[in-house]
Design an enzyme around this catalytic site. Structure first.
Site, PDB file in Angstrom:
ATOM      1  CE  LYS A 121      -5.181 -24.435  13.911  1.00  0.00           C
ATOM      2  NZ  LYS A 121      -4.704 -25.123  12.716  1.00  0.00           N
ATOM      3  CG  ASP A 140      -8.639 -21.144  11.058  1.00  0.00           C
ATOM      4  OD1 ASP A 140      -9.063 -19.965  11.048  1.00  0.00           O
ATOM      5  OD2 ASP A 140      -9.394 -22.201  10.555  1.00  0.00           O
TER       6      ASP A 140
END
Ligand code: SF4
Length: 457
Positions: A121, A140
């Site tokens: 991420k 996320d």
């Protein structure tokens, strides 16, 4: 609609809403964004931005952070949560960047992943925001939630969700998709109490459809099937002044999309749908089920057509090989054996339409509804029937009190006296007579600006 088509319709709408999608974290160098992203785990961007104002004043670059004392950093970042681990990650990451990458944040996924506290991420955010590189899609909590709500993925695992998204979206869109979904998740499609009423994407949202289905069940209850007779539901949509169509018989879209979904849900819950010939002639409906038909056969279509006027090119006839269809007509026209009628019967039969001749009522020459219902119950084992119109049919069922439930959908518009009435002449000249037939109001539901009244005898 394919998943890709749906995804791109969503993307287009989001791009219209957010013209310049980017991270809300404040930074002036790739290294600052790296620190801010490490701090943002389980923390809001707003909080991180407050903390980094002072942090970046005290520690000006990667070399300052590499030399920093962990306890000092912990004090600075305490309000971001998980401060012990985050401080450790920031210092170790800084040391590695100094030792292995000459003080520069690397711009390759594999290298970024060697840094402590950096998973895909964070790496994706750095690559897209600082180096304009699309090597993946940052997943996320918002991206994960929205991906599930739009049915882009079934997985809970961020790496698998990322793979699903990468399969759906073209590489050129990978960088923007994260920011668009994050923004929408933050301000509209929130984790708790998503603002579905304001949402422009509900037609693509699986979560919304599921929620709506449950809501309908909750409001109206599940239809009770009665064993010794057919459970009859009448449903029609009308204007505020009681018209189901304009004077030119235009009736499509009299109610909104949400009510249309409700109508299809009703269809899916019934064994058969019944309409009169005028509805077939003027609306040319298919009378099938959309939205709620899962592994279930379409309800049987019943057409009341006393004189066999059904057009050969109507959608009902065109689809009758795939959806079981019955026409009830006046038995006398079958007995006459006229060439034109016989020809028509043959054509309808070729299309697998079953034709049943029944008696008509002496009073109004309409087909005898009791005979129709007897046939449906005894011969076809129909237990639940949805009567959808038009006005003559609804009025005949109502007059004979042949119903268990009525749903009236009302759109607050006026069509005027020359429109087509939902309920025809009832010959009621005294209010007391009307009051004697007053229906019980079971519930009212507001669907956007349309209302659904649920009534029983
Ligand atoms: S309809 Fe509701 S749950 Fe679905 S995307 Fe919109 S806000 Fe989110």
């Amino acid at each position: 609609m394919s998943i890709k088509d749906k995804a791109y319709k969503i993307l287009k709408k989001l791009k219209n809403i957010y013209k310049n999608p980017k991270t809300e974290l404040n930074y002036s160098t790739p290294f600052e964004l790296l620190v801010a992203t490490i701090l943002s785990a389980q923390c809001t961007d707003k909080r991180v931005n407050t903390v980094t104002i002072e942090l970046f004043k005290k520690y000006k670059n990667v070399y300052d952070f590499a030399k920093a004392n962990q306890k000092d950093i912990e004090k600075e970042i305490k309000s971001c949560g998980f401060f012990h681990n985050k401080a450790k990650s920031i210092i170790e990451t800084s040391k590695r960047i100094v030792d292995f990458y000459n003080g520069q944040v690397p711009d390759e996924m594999e290298e970024l992943l060697t840094l402590r506290g950096v998973a895909r991420k964070t790496a994706n955010i750095i690559l897209s925001s600082c180096f304009d590189k699309a090597q993946g899609i940052a997943v996320d909590t918002h991206v994960k939630r929205l991906s599930k709500r739009f049915c882009f993925t079934k997985s809970e695992n961020p790496d698998l969700i990322e793979k699903d998204l990468m399969n759906i979206f073209d590489r050129k869109d990978w960088n923007s998709i994260n920011y668009l979904l994050v923004n929408y998740g933050r301000y509209v499609c929130k984790a708790i109490n998503p603002r579905c009423d304001f949402c422009e994407l509900h037609e693509y949202c699986c979560h919304f459809k599921e929620k709506n289905k449950k809501e309908l069940k909750h409001i109206f209850g599940i239809e009770k099937k009665i064993d010794n007779k057919i459970f009859i539901t009448i449903k029609f949509a009308q204007s505020l002044d009681g018209k189901i169509a304009t004077k030119s018989y235009e009736s499509k879209w009299i109610s909104n999309e949400k009510c249309l979904e409700f109508a299809h849900k009703l269809r899916s819950e019934n064994d058969a749908i019944l309409v009169g010939i005028n509805t077939v002639i003027h609306d040319d409906p298919i009378l099938n089920v959309r939205f709620f038909q899962k592994n279930k056969k379409s309800p049987i279509r019943i057409i009341l057509d006393g004189n066999l006027k059904i057009p050969k090119n109507s959608k009902i006839v065109k689809t009758s090989k795939i959806i079981k269809t019955l026409i009830f007509c006046n038995v006398n026209i079958l007995k006459k054996n006229e060439i034109g009628t016989l020809k028509k019967i043959n054509e309808l039969k070729k299309n697998k339409i079953k034709i049943i001749g029944i008696k008509t009522c002496k009073k109004n020459n309409a087909l005898d509804l009791n005979e129709v219902l007897n046939y449906l119950y005894k011969k076809l084992r129909i237990k639940t029937l949805l009567v959808e119109g038009g006005g003559e049919i609804i009025t005949n069922f109502y007059k004979k009190f042949l119903f268990d439930k009525i749903f009236v959908i009302i759109n607050p518009i006026f069509i005027g006296n020359d429109g087509i009435s939902a309920i025809k002449n009832l010959n009621i000249d005294k209010i007391e007579i009307a009051k004697g037939k007053k229906l019980k109001l079971i519930g009212v539901k507001n669907f956007d600006d349309n209302f659904i009244f649920e009534l029983s005898k």
